[in-house]
Write a protein that holds these residues in place. Structure first.
Motif, PDB file in Angstrom:
ATOM      1  N   LYS A 166       0.836  -1.200   0.000  1.00  0.00           N
ATOM      2  CA  LYS A 166       0.000   0.000   0.000  1.00  0.00           C
ATOM      3  C   LYS A 166       0.873   1.253   0.000  1.00  0.00           C
ATOM      4  CE  LYS A 166      -3.966  -2.112   2.310  1.00  0.00           C
ATOM      5  NZ  LYS A 166      -4.926  -2.007   3.450  1.00  0.00           N
ATOM      6  N   TYR A 167       0.641   2.093  -0.985  1.00  0.00           N
ATOM      7  CA  TYR A 167       1.436   3.323  -1.152  1.00  0.00           C
ATOM      8  C   TYR A 167       1.384   4.206   0.091  1.00  0.00           C
ATOM      9  CZ  TYR A 167       2.820   7.863  -3.129  1.00  0.00           C
ATOM     10  OH  TYR A 167       3.430   9.064  -3.369  1.00  0.00           O
ATOM     11  N   SER A 168       0.198   4.365   0.670  1.00  0.00           N
ATOM     12  CA  SER A 168       0.041   5.265   1.817  1.00  0.00           C
ATOM     13  C   SER A 168       0.733   4.743   3.073  1.00  0.00           C
ATOM     14  CB  SER A 168      -1.448   5.486   2.109  1.00  0.00           C
ATOM     15  OG  SER A 168      -2.084   4.254   2.416  1.00  0.00           O
ATOM     16  N   LEU A 169       0.970   3.437   3.146  1.00  0.00           N
ATOM     17  CA  LEU A 169       1.601   2.846   4.330  1.00  0.00           C
ATOM     18  C   LEU A 169       3.111   2.694   4.185  1.00  0.00           C
ATOM     19  CD1 LEU A 169      -0.960   0.009   5.233  1.00  0.00           C
ATOM     20  CD2 LEU A 169      -0.779   2.306   6.210  1.00  0.00           C
ATOM     21  N   ALA A 170       3.620   2.923   2.985  1.00  0.00           N
ATOM     22  CA  ALA A 170       5.049   2.706   2.735  1.00  0.00           C
ATOM     23  C   ALA A 170       5.959   3.540   3.640  1.00  0.00           C
ATOM     24  CB  ALA A 170       5.374   2.960   1.270  1.00  0.00           C
ATOM     25  N   PRO A 171       5.685   4.847   3.846  1.00  0.00           N
ATOM     26  CA  PRO A 171       6.571   5.632   4.720  1.00  0.00           C
ATOM     27  C   PRO A 171       6.650   5.096   6.146  1.00  0.00           C
ATOM     28  CG  PRO A 171       5.229   7.086   3.389  1.00  0.00           C
ATOM     29  CD  PRO A 171       4.665   5.705   3.205  1.00  0.00           C
ATOM     30  N   SER A 172       5.519   4.822   6.766  1.00  0.00           N
ATOM     31  CA  SER A 172       5.530   4.345   8.146  1.00  0.00           C
ATOM     32  C   SER A 172       6.091   2.936   8.240  1.00  0.00           C
ATOM     33  CB  SER A 172       4.112   4.379   8.737  1.00  0.00           C
ATOM     34  OG  SER A 172       3.215   3.606   7.950  1.00  0.00           O
ATOM     35  N   SER A 173       5.843   2.120   7.229  1.00  0.00           N
ATOM     36  CA  SER A 173       6.332   0.740   7.252  1.00  0.00           C
ATOM     37  C   SER A 173       7.851   0.663   7.126  1.00  0.00           C
ATOM     38  CB  SER A 173       5.673  -0.042   6.104  1.00  0.00           C
ATOM     39  OG  SER A 173       6.177  -1.357   6.042  1.00  0.00           O
ATOM     40  N   SER A 174       8.436   1.587   6.385  1.00  0.00           N
ATOM     41  CA  SER A 174       9.885   1.538   6.127  1.00  0.00           C
ATOM     42  C   SER A 174      10.695   2.476   7.020  1.00  0.00           C
ATOM     43  CB  SER A 174      10.151   1.893   4.662  1.00  0.00           C
ATOM     44  OG  SER A 174       9.634   3.174   4.346  1.00  0.00           O
ATOM     45  N   LEU A 175      10.046   3.203   7.919  1.00  0.00           N
ATOM     46  CA  LEU A 175      10.722   4.255   8.682  1.00  0.00           C
ATOM     47  C   LEU A 175      11.880   3.733   9.531  1.00  0.00           C
ATOM     48  CD1 LEU A 175      10.397   7.282   8.827  1.00  0.00           C
ATOM     49  CD2 LEU A 175       8.951   6.995  10.837  1.00  0.00           C
ATOM     50  N   GLN A 176      11.654   2.641  10.258  1.00  0.00           N
ATOM     51  CA  GLN A 176      12.723   2.075  11.097  1.00  0.00           C
ATOM     52  C   GLN A 176      13.926   1.703  10.245  1.00  0.00           C
ATOM     53  OE1 GLN A 176      13.027   1.560  14.343  1.00  0.00           O
ATOM     54  NE2 GLN A 176      10.975   1.886  15.189  1.00  0.00           N
ATOM     55  N   SER A 177      13.666   1.094   9.104  1.00  0.00           N
ATOM     56  CA  SER A 177      14.736   0.679   8.207  1.00  0.00           C
ATOM     57  C   SER A 177      15.485   1.886   7.644  1.00  0.00           C
ATOM     58  CB  SER A 177      14.151  -0.143   7.055  1.00  0.00           C
ATOM     59  OG  SER A 177      15.153  -0.488   6.119  1.00  0.00           O
ATOM     60  N   ILE A 178      14.754   2.948   7.330  1.00  0.00           N
ATOM     61  CA  ILE A 178      15.373   4.153   6.776  1.00  0.00           C
ATOM     62  C   ILE A 178      16.339   4.777   7.770  1.00  0.00           C
ATOM     63  CG2 ILE A 178      14.885   6.553   6.130  1.00  0.00           C
ATOM     64  CD1 ILE A 178      12.388   5.508   4.684  1.00  0.00           C
ATOM     65  N   PHE A 179      15.945   4.845   9.045  1.00  0.00           N
ATOM     66  CA  PHE A 179      16.836   5.449  10.040  1.00  0.00           C
ATOM     67  C   PHE A 179      18.065   4.578  10.314  1.00  0.00           C
ATOM     68  CE2 PHE A 179      13.503   8.476  10.740  1.00  0.00           C
ATOM     69  CZ  PHE A 179      14.172   9.599  11.204  1.00  0.00           C
ATOM     70  N   LYS A 180      17.928   3.272  10.186  1.00  0.00           N
ATOM     71  CA  LYS A 180      19.102   2.403  10.292  1.00  0.00           C
ATOM     72  C   LYS A 180      20.056   2.687   9.133  1.00  0.00           C
ATOM     73  CE  LYS A 180      16.874  -1.439  12.728  1.00  0.00           C
ATOM     74  NZ  LYS A 180      16.454  -2.864  12.652  1.00  0.00           N
ATOM     75  N   TYR A 181      19.489   2.895   7.973  1.00  0.00           N
ATOM     76  CA  TYR A 181      20.286   3.237   6.786  1.00  0.00           C
ATOM     77  C   TYR A 181      21.012   4.560   6.988  1.00  0.00           C
ATOM     78  CZ  TYR A 181      20.960   5.196   2.062  1.00  0.00           C
ATOM     79  OH  TYR A 181      21.458   5.800   0.939  1.00  0.00           O
ATOM     80  N   PHE A 182      20.314   5.552   7.542  1.00  0.00           N
ATOM     81  CA  PHE A 182      20.938   6.850   7.815  1.00  0.00           C
ATOM     82  C   PHE A 182      22.094   6.708   8.805  1.00  0.00           C
ATOM     83  CE2 PHE A 182      16.914   9.552   6.833  1.00  0.00           C
ATOM     84  CZ  PHE A 182      17.149   9.373   5.479  1.00  0.00           C
ATOM     85  N   LYS A 183      21.869   5.933   9.851  1.00  0.00           N
ATOM     86  CA  LYS A 183      22.885   5.765  10.886  1.00  0.00           C
ATOM     87  C   LYS A 183      24.145   5.135  10.308  1.00  0.00           C
ATOM     88  CE  LYS A 183      23.558   3.772  15.497  1.00  0.00           C
ATOM     89  NZ  LYS A 183      22.922   2.996  16.593  1.00  0.00           N
ATOM     90  N   LYS A 184      23.958   4.133   9.481  1.00  0.00           N
ATOM     91  CA  LYS A 184      25.101   3.455   8.857  1.00  0.00           C
ATOM     92  C   LYS A 184      25.821   4.388   7.893  1.00  0.00           C
ATOM     93  CE  LYS A 184      26.276  -0.708   6.213  1.00  0.00           C
ATOM     94  NZ  LYS A 184      25.732  -1.938   5.562  1.00  0.00           N
ATOM     95  N   LEU A 186      25.841   7.694   7.931  1.00  0.00           N
ATOM     96  CA  LEU A 186      26.506   8.771   8.679  1.00  0.00           C
ATOM     97  C   LEU A 186      27.793   8.278   9.312  1.00  0.00           C
ATOM     98  CD1 LEU A 186      26.492  11.648   9.734  1.00  0.00           C
ATOM     99  CD2 LEU A 186      25.088  10.870  11.655  1.00  0.00           C
ATOM    100  N   LYS A 187      27.766   7.059   9.827  1.00  0.00           N
ATOM    101  CA  LYS A 187      28.968   6.483  10.426  1.00  0.00           C
ATOM    102  C   LYS A 187      30.063   6.331   9.381  1.00  0.00           C
ATOM    103  CE  LYS A 187      30.612   2.547  13.127  1.00  0.00           C
ATOM    104  NZ  LYS A 187      30.239   1.243  13.777  1.00  0.00           N
ATOM    105  N   ALA A 188      29.701   5.885   8.193  1.00  0.00           N
ATOM    106  CA  ALA A 188      30.672   5.719   7.113  1.00  0.00           C
ATOM    107  C   ALA A 188      31.251   7.066   6.697  1.00  0.00           C
ATOM    108  CB  ALA A 188      30.013   5.040   5.921  1.00  0.00           C
ATOM    109  N   ARG A 189      30.396   8.091   6.619  1.00  0.00           N
ATOM    110  CA  ARG A 189      30.855   9.423   6.228  1.00  0.00           C
ATOM    111  C   ARG A 189      31.801   9.993   7.278  1.00  0.00           C
ATOM    112  NH1 ARG A 189      28.673  13.674   2.969  1.00  0.00           N
ATOM    113  NH2 ARG A 189      29.201  15.758   3.724  1.00  0.00           N
ATOM    114  N   THR A 190      31.443   9.810   8.562  1.00  0.00           N
ATOM    115  CA  THR A 190      32.278  10.307   9.656  1.00  0.00           C
ATOM    116  C   THR A 190      33.634   9.624   9.661  1.00  0.00           C
ATOM    117  OG1 THR A 190      30.291  10.702  10.987  1.00  0.00           O
ATOM    118  CG2 THR A 190      32.401  10.658  12.140  1.00  0.00           C
TER     119      THR A 190
END
Length: 211
Positions: A166-184, A186-190
């Motif tokens: 469902k298109y409308s549920l995609a943001p909330s469904s993937s949010l945890q995964s997205i922040f894990k991606y950001f953390k990884k 950012l760590k690589a960039r640092t």
């Protein structure tokens, strides 16, 4: 959709800026500046609004552009999470302000993006290489969350399942995964930035003092 994302960002100690690039017009009955438009010293039967267009006083529009407001593409400055048409806006930003984006943005999470690399980025090798290493897209799919997926038309950077069809549920469904991606990311960039810092030794300090 926005509130859970903001809450998670705050918990992760991110600074948050919420943009609404689509809110560009205001109803005339709510706009105090309407009176000012009526008294401008230009053609009696025509008045100019932001953007250089004119309207007739005999048949005025129901709404006018807000002050300092432009198109969604022109308003988009920095984005880490883009959903749907937001993906197209981000690619437009990358093309127009490449050096600012490439130097400051370390990761981009796209969700069911409507961008088109061929039309927007063309064959620009530098931009294609950048999005390959800095972008990831979560798409609606019957597959479990984060399982690799791809389409015939989109192969420019990694694509994974959003964990829902469902298109409308995609943001909330993937949010945890997205922040894990950001953390990884950012760590690589640092780590890269830290590795480029000069190492100060006792001998180098002595040479600097004697110079």
């Amino acid at each position: 959709i926005q509130i859970p994302c903001i809450q998670m960002a705050m918990q992760a100690h991110y600074d948050v800026i919420v943009l609404n690039p689509n809110d560009n017009f205001v109803e005339l009955k709510m706009e105090k500046e309407w009176k000012g438009l009526l008294t401008q010293n230009i053609e009696p039967s025509l008045k100019m609004v932001q953007g250089g267009s004119f309207f007739s006083l005999q048949n005025p529009p129901k709404c006018i552009p807000k002050r300092c407001s432009n198109t969604p593409e022109e308003h988009m400055d920095i984005a880490f999470i883009v959903h749907g048409y937001g993906g197209l806006v981000f690619m437009d930003l990358l093309v127009r302000r490449r050096w600012e984006v490439m130097s400051k943005v370390y990761a981009v999470a796209l969700i069911d993006s409507e961008h088109h690399v061929g039309h927007q980025l063309g064959s620009d090798v530098q931009l294609l290489a950048w999005i390959k290493h800095h972008c990831r897209e979560w798409v609606t799919s019957p597959k479990p969350l984060d399982k690799p997926t791809a389409t015939v038309f989109k192969k420019e950077f990694p694509m994974v399942s959003a964990g829902t069809e469902k298109y409308s549920l995609a943001p909330s469904s993937s949010l945890q995964s997205i922040f894990k991606y950001f953390k990884k990311a950012l760590k690589a960039r640092t780590t890269i930035n830290f590795s480029r810092m000069p190492i100060v030794t006792r001998s180098s300090t002595k040479r600097k003092q004697s110079a």
